[in-house]
Scaffold this motif. Structure first.
Motif, mmCIF file in Angstrom:
data_model
loop_
_atom_site.group_PDB
_atom_site.id
_atom_site.type_symbol
_atom_site.label_atom_id
_atom_site.label_comp_id
_atom_site.label_asym_id
_atom_site.label_seq_id
_atom_site.Cartn_x
_atom_site.Cartn_y
_atom_site.Cartn_z
ATOM 1 N N LEU A 68 20.591 4.052 31.633
ATOM 2 C CA LEU A 68 20.743 5.493 31.478
ATOM 3 C C LEU A 68 20.351 6.245 32.743
ATOM 4 O O LEU A 68 21.168 6.955 33.340
ATOM 5 N N LEU A 101 24.175 5.764 34.147
ATOM 6 C CA LEU A 101 25.020 6.727 33.434
ATOM 7 C C LEU A 101 24.671 8.173 33.783
ATOM 8 O O LEU A 101 25.518 8.943 34.259
ATOM 9 N N HIS A 102 23.433 8.557 33.539
ATOM 10 C CA HIS A 102 23.013 9.937 33.818
ATOM 11 C C HIS A 102 23.094 10.248 35.305
ATOM 12 O O HIS A 102 23.550 11.330 35.710
ATOM 13 N N LEU A 121 33.305 7.689 31.472
ATOM 14 C CA LEU A 121 32.156 8.386 32.054
ATOM 15 C C LEU A 121 32.599 9.617 32.835
ATOM 16 O O LEU A 121 31.904 10.638 32.853
ATOM 17 N N ALA A 150 32.497 12.779 30.871
ATOM 18 C CA ALA A 150 31.258 13.542 30.794
ATOM 19 C C ALA A 150 31.158 14.549 31.931
ATOM 20 O O ALA A 150 30.617 15.646 31.757
ATOM 21 N N ALA A 209 33.073 9.911 27.379
ATOM 22 C CA ALA A 209 31.647 9.782 27.074
ATOM 23 C C ALA A 209 31.186 11.137 26.553
ATOM 24 O O ALA A 209 30.707 11.980 27.305
ATOM 25 N N ARG A 249 29.083 11.768 23.688
ATOM 26 C CA ARG A 249 27.648 11.725 23.388
ATOM 27 C C ARG A 249 27.078 10.526 24.133
ATOM 28 O O ARG A 249 27.380 9.380 23.815
ATOM 29 N N MET A 250 26.208 10.781 25.111
ATOM 30 C CA MET A 250 25.754 9.686 25.961
ATOM 31 C C MET A 250 24.925 8.667 25.195
ATOM 32 O O MET A 250 24.882 7.494 25.560
ATOM 33 N N VAL A 307 27.137 5.901 24.283
ATOM 34 C CA VAL A 307 27.461 5.027 25.410
ATOM 35 C C VAL A 307 26.304 4.076 25.684
ATOM 36 O O VAL A 307 26.506 2.873 25.891
ATOM 37 N N VAL A 364 19.457 12.227 28.046
ATOM 38 C CA VAL A 364 20.562 11.812 27.183
ATOM 39 C C VAL A 364 21.015 12.966 26.293
ATOM 40 O O VAL A 364 22.214 13.142 26.038
ATOM 41 N N LEU A 410 23.514 15.383 27.737
ATOM 42 C CA LEU A 410 24.888 14.902 27.813
ATOM 43 C C LEU A 410 25.458 14.650 26.417
ATOM 44 O O LEU A 410 26.228 13.721 26.193
ATOM 45 N N ASP A 411 25.079 15.517 25.484
ATOM 46 C CA ASP A 411 25.670 15.538 24.146
ATOM 47 C C ASP A 411 26.576 16.758 24.087
ATOM 48 O O ASP A 411 26.116 17.894 23.947
#
Length: 264
Positions: free
Chosen positions: A85, A89-90, A125, A128, A150, A152-153, A156, A174, A177-178
């Motif tokens: 995360l 991802l983030h 991704l 997002a 993506a 809702r992270m 993922v 997280v 990123l919803d």
């Protein structure tokens, strides 16, 4: 693909496709997947949107394509092992989002694009990133779209092995990123097409339905039979012939952007 233009926009690699008629035209900006197609060039080949009378500028995500470390994705895989995360991802969404204003300004300087509202599109991704632009900026946008996005992270993160050890910082990250939670801001900004492969991960399919319901009348769902999560075959770094399922996605996106370009 002979008319493809490649370059750098404020340090961000891009692959640009001009409108068929050439000359000045509106702009659509995209962010690619981290699954195949995982570069701006490969995403442009998978979803060229040739039928849309606009410039399509496909921006490269961090550490992908021209920004790969030592010519491979290994450095990105190491970030997944470090912290899926916060390191991957983030971090990738944050960097791509923060790069966007300067990249957009640079694209406008380099290419004959209109100065009016833009379209935004993201895959997986990259979706997002597009949704952050819709939810958190005041950039004029005529329409947005995501493909197997993506949304809702947390969903993922759950695709990766093991239970992620959330703490206060990662929970805040997280939750930021919803995009179902940000549906009102998205609805206020632009109409949104949510493309969801019928064979995509079940949680991502559920999130796609939830986002469309939350955005309401300004959102539409396009469910694509037979489409799993990727849009191209592995390795997905170089441009490749368009697959049949990607062709169906391309047709749906093209119709969507054409409709909103003409004010329909």
């Amino acid at each position: 693909m002979s008319s493809v233009i490649t370059g750098m926009a404020a340090g961000v690699p891009f692959t640009a496709l001009p409108p068929a008629a050439g000359g000045r035209a509106p702009l659509i900006v995209t962010w690619h997947m981290l699954d195949a197609p995982r570069s701006d060039a490969a995403f442009a080949a998978a979803l060229p949107l040739h039928e849309v009378p606009a410039w399509r500028v496909h921006l490269g995500m961090p550490m992908c394509g021209a920004r790969m470390v030592n010519g491979s994705m290994d450095a990105g895989l190491e970030l997944i092992r470090e912290d899926v995360l916060m390191s991957f991802l983030h971090a990738f969404v944050k960097q791509a989002f923060e790069e966007f204003p300067a990249a957009l300004a640079s694209v406008r300087e380099q290419l004959p694009v209109d100065d009016g509202p833009i379209g935004v599109l993201g895959g997986s991704l990259g979706g997002a990133v597009a949704l952050r632009v819709l939810a958190e900026t005041d950039v004029p946008i005529f329409a947005g779209a995501v493909v197997n996005g993506a949304i809702r992270m947390r969903s993922v993160v759950d695709l990766f092995p093991g239970d992620y050890p959330y703490d206060a910082e990662s929970t805040k990250a997280v939750d930021s990123l919803d995009f179902v939670a940000k549906a009102d801001a998205i609805a206020d900004h632009a109409p949104l097409l949510v493309v969801s492969g019928e064979l995509d991960h079940p949680a991502l399919r559920a999130d796609a339905h939830s986002l469309v319901a939350a955005v309401g009348e300004r959102a539409e769902l396009l469910s694509v039979p037979g489409l799993a999560h990727p849009l191209a075959d592995e390795p997905g770094i170089e441009p490749a012939p368009q697959l049949p399922h990607a062709r169906a996605v391309d047709a749906g996106l093209s119709a969507w952007f054409r409709r909103h370009l003409t004010g329909g």
